[in-house]
Scaffold this motif. Structure first.
Motif, mmCIF file in Angstrom:
data_model
loop_
_atom_site.group_PDB
_atom_site.id
_atom_site.type_symbol
_atom_site.label_atom_id
_atom_site.label_comp_id
_atom_site.label_asym_id
_atom_site.label_seq_id
_atom_site.Cartn_x
_atom_site.Cartn_y
_atom_site.Cartn_z
ATOM 1 N N ARG A 22 -8.454 3.656 33.835
ATOM 2 C CA ARG A 22 -8.216 3.878 35.264
ATOM 3 C C ARG A 22 -7.468 5.191 35.478
ATOM 4 O O ARG A 22 -7.795 5.977 36.373
ATOM 5 N N LEU A 25 -9.888 8.058 35.046
ATOM 6 C CA LEU A 25 -10.769 8.169 36.213
ATOM 7 C C LEU A 25 -10.033 8.795 37.400
ATOM 8 O O LEU A 25 -10.603 9.611 38.132
ATOM 9 N N ARG A 29 -11.029 12.189 39.267
ATOM 10 C CA ARG A 29 -11.211 12.239 40.717
ATOM 11 C C ARG A 29 -10.379 13.373 41.313
ATOM 12 O O ARG A 29 -10.850 14.144 42.153
ATOM 13 N N GLN A 72 -14.162 14.475 30.527
ATOM 14 C CA GLN A 72 -15.359 13.641 30.372
ATOM 15 C C GLN A 72 -15.549 13.219 28.925
ATOM 16 O O GLN A 72 -15.992 12.104 28.646
ATOM 17 N N GLN A 79 -14.930 4.514 28.402
ATOM 18 C CA GLN A 79 -15.791 3.661 29.222
ATOM 19 C C GLN A 79 -16.522 2.649 28.340
ATOM 20 O O GLN A 79 -16.690 1.499 28.723
ATOM 21 N N GLU A 98 -14.102 0.057 39.598
ATOM 22 C CA GLU A 98 -15.404 0.236 40.248
ATOM 23 C C GLU A 98 -15.277 1.113 41.483
ATOM 24 O O GLU A 98 -16.134 1.965 41.738
ATOM 25 N N GLN A 101 -14.953 4.665 40.354
ATOM 26 C CA GLN A 101 -16.237 5.200 39.900
ATOM 27 C C GLN A 101 -17.130 5.555 41.091
ATOM 28 O O GLN A 101 -17.836 6.571 41.064
#
Length: 163
Positions: A22, A25, A29, A72, A79, A98, A101
């Motif tokens: 998390r 991510l 973002r 990435q 992931q 989710e 994502q």
């Protein structure tokens, strides 16, 4: 009792993986949001034909893209680990991941659209500059000469022979 301790350790490990995933991510973002802001401000610089700012934005853009690529590389294996442990993770945490994502997917679409707009603007500006250079070359009184200081020498075209 040892079996219960083992399952608690597994649960703790899964929660740690989820938190790290998390976090990654969220970092991604934030980088995409930063990239989108750079692209949007670059659009204004392209329209105002500010060459130095365009170059600075391009350099900043390259740095952000490199950061995204390295992030990435970490996210992909994470992931995979997340997918493997997902059945044992509480539902609320899954919803957060989710949602992150989905946010990332939307940001990627916005970045691609803005990037395409900037590319189109740059091509238009480059076309204008090429036309201006072409017009300047046509108006140049010294074009065709090897040196601006060279003078054209009159060359005769007829020869007269007396015998």
């Amino acid at each position: 009792m040892a079996a219960k301790q083992l399952s608690q350790e597994e649960l703790n490990e899964r929660v740690a993986i989820l938190k790290r995933f998390r976090s990654l991510l969220e970092q991604q973002r934030n980088k995409f949001q930063e990239y989108l802001r750079v692209l949007e401000s670059q659009e204004g610089k392209i329209e105002s034909e500010d060459g130095e700012s365009i170059a600075a934005h391009a350099q900043l853009e390259n740095q952000i893209v490199e950061n995204l690529a390295s992030l990435q590389k970490v996210i992909v294996p994470m992931q995979g680990m997340y997918q493997a442990i997902m059945p044992g993770v509480p539902v609320a945490d899954n919803a957060t991941v989710e949602r992150l994502q989905l946010d990332l997917a939307n940001l990627q679409k916005q970045v691609l659209a803005q990037n395409e707009r900037n590319r189109s603007l740059l091509q238009t500006q480059m076309g204008k500059i090429k036309n201006q250079l072409g017009a300047m070359n046509l108006m140049n009184p010294y074009r065709g000469r090897s040196s601006v200081y060279a003078e054209k020498v009159a060359v005769g075209s007829m020869i007269e022979f007396n015998a």
